[in-house]
Scaffold this motif. Structure first.
Motif, PDB file in Angstrom:
ATOM      1  N   PRO A  85     -92.104 -34.474 -88.774  1.00 48.74           N
ATOM      2  CA  PRO A  85     -92.386 -33.048 -89.002  1.00 48.74           C
ATOM      3  C   PRO A  85     -91.947 -32.158 -87.851  1.00 48.74           C
ATOM      4  O   PRO A  85     -91.648 -30.978 -88.061  1.00 48.74           O
ATOM      5  N   TYR A  86     -91.881 -32.730 -86.635  1.00 46.99           N
ATOM      6  CA  TYR A  86     -91.495 -31.927 -85.475  1.00 46.99           C
ATOM      7  C   TYR A  86     -90.005 -31.582 -85.467  1.00 46.99           C
ATOM      8  O   TYR A  86     -89.577 -30.715 -84.702  1.00 46.99           O
ATOM      9  N   ASP A  87     -89.219 -32.263 -86.305  1.00 50.48           N
ATOM     10  CA  ASP A  87     -87.775 -32.006 -86.331  1.00 50.48           C
ATOM     11  C   ASP A  87     -87.411 -30.783 -87.155  1.00 50.48           C
ATOM     12  O   ASP A  87     -86.251 -30.368 -87.156  1.00 50.48           O
ATOM     13  N   PHE A  88     -88.383 -30.210 -87.843  1.00 47.73           N
ATOM     14  CA  PHE A  88     -88.112 -29.053 -88.689  1.00 47.73           C
ATOM     15  C   PHE A  88     -88.652 -27.786 -88.033  1.00 47.73           C
ATOM     16  O   PHE A  88     -89.641 -27.833 -87.287  1.00 47.73           O
ATOM     17  N   LYS A  89     -88.030 -26.677 -88.325  1.00 44.46           N
ATOM     18  CA  LYS A  89     -88.432 -25.404 -87.719  1.00 44.46           C
ATOM     19  C   LYS A  89     -89.391 -24.608 -88.600  1.00 44.46           C
ATOM     20  O   LYS A  89     -90.214 -23.853 -88.094  1.00 44.46           O
ATOM     21  N   TYR A 132    -104.427 -27.046 -92.926  1.00 45.63           N
ATOM     22  CA  TYR A 132    -103.437 -28.066 -93.254  1.00 45.63           C
ATOM     23  C   TYR A 132    -102.041 -27.547 -92.914  1.00 45.63           C
ATOM     24  O   TYR A 132    -101.778 -26.340 -92.978  1.00 45.63           O
ATOM     25  N   ILE A 133    -101.149 -28.458 -92.549  1.00 50.56           N
ATOM     26  CA  ILE A 133     -99.780 -28.077 -92.208  1.00 50.56           C
ATOM     27  C   ILE A 133     -98.828 -29.183 -92.627  1.00 50.56           C
ATOM     28  O   ILE A 133     -99.156 -30.378 -92.561  1.00 50.56           O
ATOM     29  N   GLU A 134     -97.645 -28.785 -93.068  1.00 54.95           N
ATOM     30  CA  GLU A 134     -96.587 -29.727 -93.418  1.00 54.95           C
ATOM     31  C   GLU A 134     -95.246 -29.012 -93.308  1.00 54.95           C
ATOM     32  O   GLU A 134     -95.175 -27.783 -93.457  1.00 54.95           O
ATOM     33  N   PRO A 135     -94.178 -29.750 -93.018  1.00 56.62           N
ATOM     34  CA  PRO A 135     -92.859 -29.099 -92.927  1.00 56.62           C
ATOM     35  C   PRO A 135     -92.400 -28.621 -94.284  1.00 56.62           C
ATOM     36  O   PRO A 135     -92.674 -29.256 -95.311  1.00 56.62           O
ATOM     37  N   ASP A 136     -91.724 -27.491 -94.297  1.00 61.53           N
ATOM     38  CA  ASP A 136     -91.166 -26.945 -95.530  1.00 61.53           C
ATOM     39  C   ASP A 136     -89.788 -27.584 -95.728  1.00 61.53           C
ATOM     40  O   ASP A 136     -88.789 -27.116 -95.192  1.00 61.53           O
ATOM     41  N   LEU A 137     -89.761 -28.672 -96.493  1.00 57.03           N
ATOM     42  CA  LEU A 137     -88.547 -29.473 -96.628  1.00 57.03           C
ATOM     43  C   LEU A 137     -87.521 -28.777 -97.506  1.00 57.03           C
ATOM     44  O   LEU A 137     -87.845 -28.241 -98.563  1.00 57.03           O
ATOM     45  N   ASP A 138     -86.287 -28.806 -97.045  1.00 55.53           N
ATOM     46  CA  ASP A 138     -85.152 -28.256 -97.783  1.00 55.53           C
ATOM     47  C   ASP A 138     -84.022 -29.276 -97.687  1.00 55.53           C
ATOM     48  O   ASP A 138     -83.535 -29.576 -96.590  1.00 55.53           O
ATOM     49  N   GLU A 139     -83.633 -29.836 -98.829  1.00 61.11           N
ATOM     50  CA  GLU A 139     -82.619 -30.890 -98.824  1.00 61.11           C
ATOM     51  C   GLU A 139     -81.292 -30.401 -98.240  1.00 61.11           C
ATOM     52  O   GLU A 139     -80.573 -31.170 -97.604  1.00 61.11           O
ATOM     53  N   ASN A 140     -80.975 -29.138 -98.447  1.00 57.51           N
ATOM     54  CA  ASN A 140     -79.729 -28.599 -97.891  1.00 57.51           C
ATOM     55  C   ASN A 140     -79.767 -28.612 -96.363  1.00 57.51           C
ATOM     56  O   ASN A 140     -78.777 -28.965 -95.705  1.00 57.51           O
ATOM     57  N   ASN A 141     -80.905 -28.210 -95.791  1.00 54.86           N
ATOM     58  CA  ASN A 141     -81.032 -28.220 -94.332  1.00 54.86           C
ATOM     59  C   ASN A 141     -80.991 -29.641 -93.780  1.00 54.86           C
ATOM     60  O   ASN A 141     -80.410 -29.889 -92.725  1.00 54.86           O
ATOM     61  N   ILE A 142     -81.626 -30.570 -94.490  1.00 54.85           N
ATOM     62  CA  ILE A 142     -81.611 -31.967 -94.045  1.00 54.85           C
ATOM     63  C   ILE A 142     -80.184 -32.511 -94.076  1.00 54.85           C
ATOM     64  O   ILE A 142     -79.749 -33.203 -93.139  1.00 54.85           O
ATOM     65  N   ALA A 143     -79.450 -32.195 -95.141  1.00 53.17           N
ATOM     66  CA  ALA A 143     -78.060 -32.649 -95.241  1.00 53.17           C
ATOM     67  C   ALA A 143     -77.204 -32.044 -94.130  1.00 53.17           C
ATOM     68  O   ALA A 143     -76.337 -32.716 -93.557  1.00 53.17           O
ATOM     69  N   GLU A 144     -77.459 -30.791 -93.801  1.00 54.84           N
ATOM     70  CA  GLU A 144     -76.709 -30.140 -92.727  1.00 54.84           C
ATOM     71  C   GLU A 144     -77.026 -30.765 -91.374  1.00 54.84           C
ATOM     72  O   GLU A 144     -76.131 -30.994 -90.557  1.00 54.84           O
TER      73      GLU A 144
END
Length: 355
Positions: A173-177, A133-145
């Motif tokens: 999901p591809y937009d996150f590193k 299984y895979i999913e992006p590791d979401l961080d609201e600070n990174n999204i806001a940046e």
């Protein structure tokens, strides 16, 4: 109509209006009350039914608990472990596709031979892999940046339409590193065995490998250029110091001696300030440090930020425990059987009444 009669008529109309409103509220509250009374009667009948057949329901619960306990005891526990990765060169799509293939092999096809070949393990060990299984590791600070950077590039009209919520919903999901990868297995000690081969399988793509090699080559060439510039700068500093020493030994005569000019230095200056050369050298050193960091950060197509732990941990949920589910199932099955028997008796009595 007299004024007195008109006032009496208005009072009658208002009285009737308030009476209608009162009747409406009265019917509404009675309706709500009847609902609760109905629910109470149904619950009461259910408890009376269970009380009258307590032995049957108790037997269903005990039997379900015993069978579930035996099944849980003989079944393998499900373990899980996570790995956190960072994707380079826009490789997230490839990573997601590879994970889908591995999940298909483990969870759907149960192709243990192919999994054993990919991870260089035995077929019996591969059979214990149950899912990827895979999913992006979401961080609201990174999204806001990311939103701030994106918003700054928009024109005035687009800024009115692109809100933060709309931008966040448009992300894939591809937009996150950084991504979290989970592996499910019935063997809690298998994770370190597959880690290296698993990492290699994440980024298997010739194009990405070529990008990786070219990036390394470019960084190394840039580093060589910087080293050459540093050597020339050091040589210039050495020559400059020699001139300084030579000038210091000479008798100081106005407008005499050796002149050294650098860049846009004014011709009236006999010797250029050496701090300019030192600043240039520090700038070159900083560039080399950034290159060294880039060589580490982009050494691989996929960076492993956190590998698998030495052993997995129990990820089973309460719904996976048969000793909890089976008693509930047997209890409901018993209730359904008695309900069908009671409904059959009701239909029979109604049929005799009609006849």
């Amino acid at each position: 109509m007299s004024k007195k009669d008109s006032q009496q008529s208005e009072e009658v109309d208002l009285g009737q209006l308030f009476k209608l409103i009162g009747n409406a509220f009265d019917r509404f509250f009675k309706f709500i009350g009847n609902i609760f009374i109905g629910i109470y009667k149904v619950v009461l009948l259910l408890f009376i039914h269970i009380y009258q057949r307590f032995v049957w329901y108790a037997a269903a619960l005990v039997l379900g608990g015993l069978i579930g306990f035996v099944i849980d005891k003989s079944s393998d526990k499900l373990y899980g472990a996570n790995m956190f990765i960072e994707t380079n060169f826009n490789s997230a799509r490839q990573v997601y596709e590879n994970l889908k293939q591995l999940h298909q092999l483990a969870s759907v096809d149960k192709d243990t031979l192919e999994l054993a070949k990919l991870f260089d393990i035995s077929a019996s060990e591969a059979s214990k892999l149950k899912g990827f299984y895979i999913e992006p590791d979401l961080d609201e600070n990174n999204i806001a940046e990311k939103y701030s950077t994106f918003y700054s590039r928009l024109d005035s009209i687009s800024r009115l339409e692109m809100t933060y919520d709309r931008y966040r919903e448009s992300l894939t999901p591809y937009d996150f590193k950084i991504h979290r990868i989970g592996v499910a297995s019935t063997d809690k000690n298998i994770y370190k065995k597959i880690e290296k081969a698993f990492t290699d399988q994440l980024s298997g793509n010739p194009y990405l490998q070529e990008l990786l090699e070219v990036n390394k080559l470019n960084l190394n060439l840039k580093d060589k250029v910087l080293v050459t510039q540093l050597e020339k700068t050091d040589s210039l500093v050495g020559e400059y110091l020699k001139i300084r020493i030579s000038e210091a030994k000479k008798q100081q005569i106005p407008n005499s001696g050796t002149n050294l000019y650098m860049g846009n230095a004014e011709s009236t200056n006999l010797i250029v300030d050496e701090s300019k050369i030192i600043e240039k050298r520090l700038e070159l050193e900083n560039q080399r440090l950034k290159i060294n960091e880039a060589l580490v950060e982009k050494k691989n197509v996929v960076n492993i930020l956190a590998g698998f732990p030495n052993s997995g941990y129990d990820i089973s949920k309460w719904t996976d425990k048969k000793k909890i589910i089976l008693p509930i199932v047997l209890f409901l099955a018993t209730l359904l059987v008695f309900s069908m028997i009671g409904f059959a008796k009701f239909l029979k009595s109604q049929s005799e009444t009609l006849n």
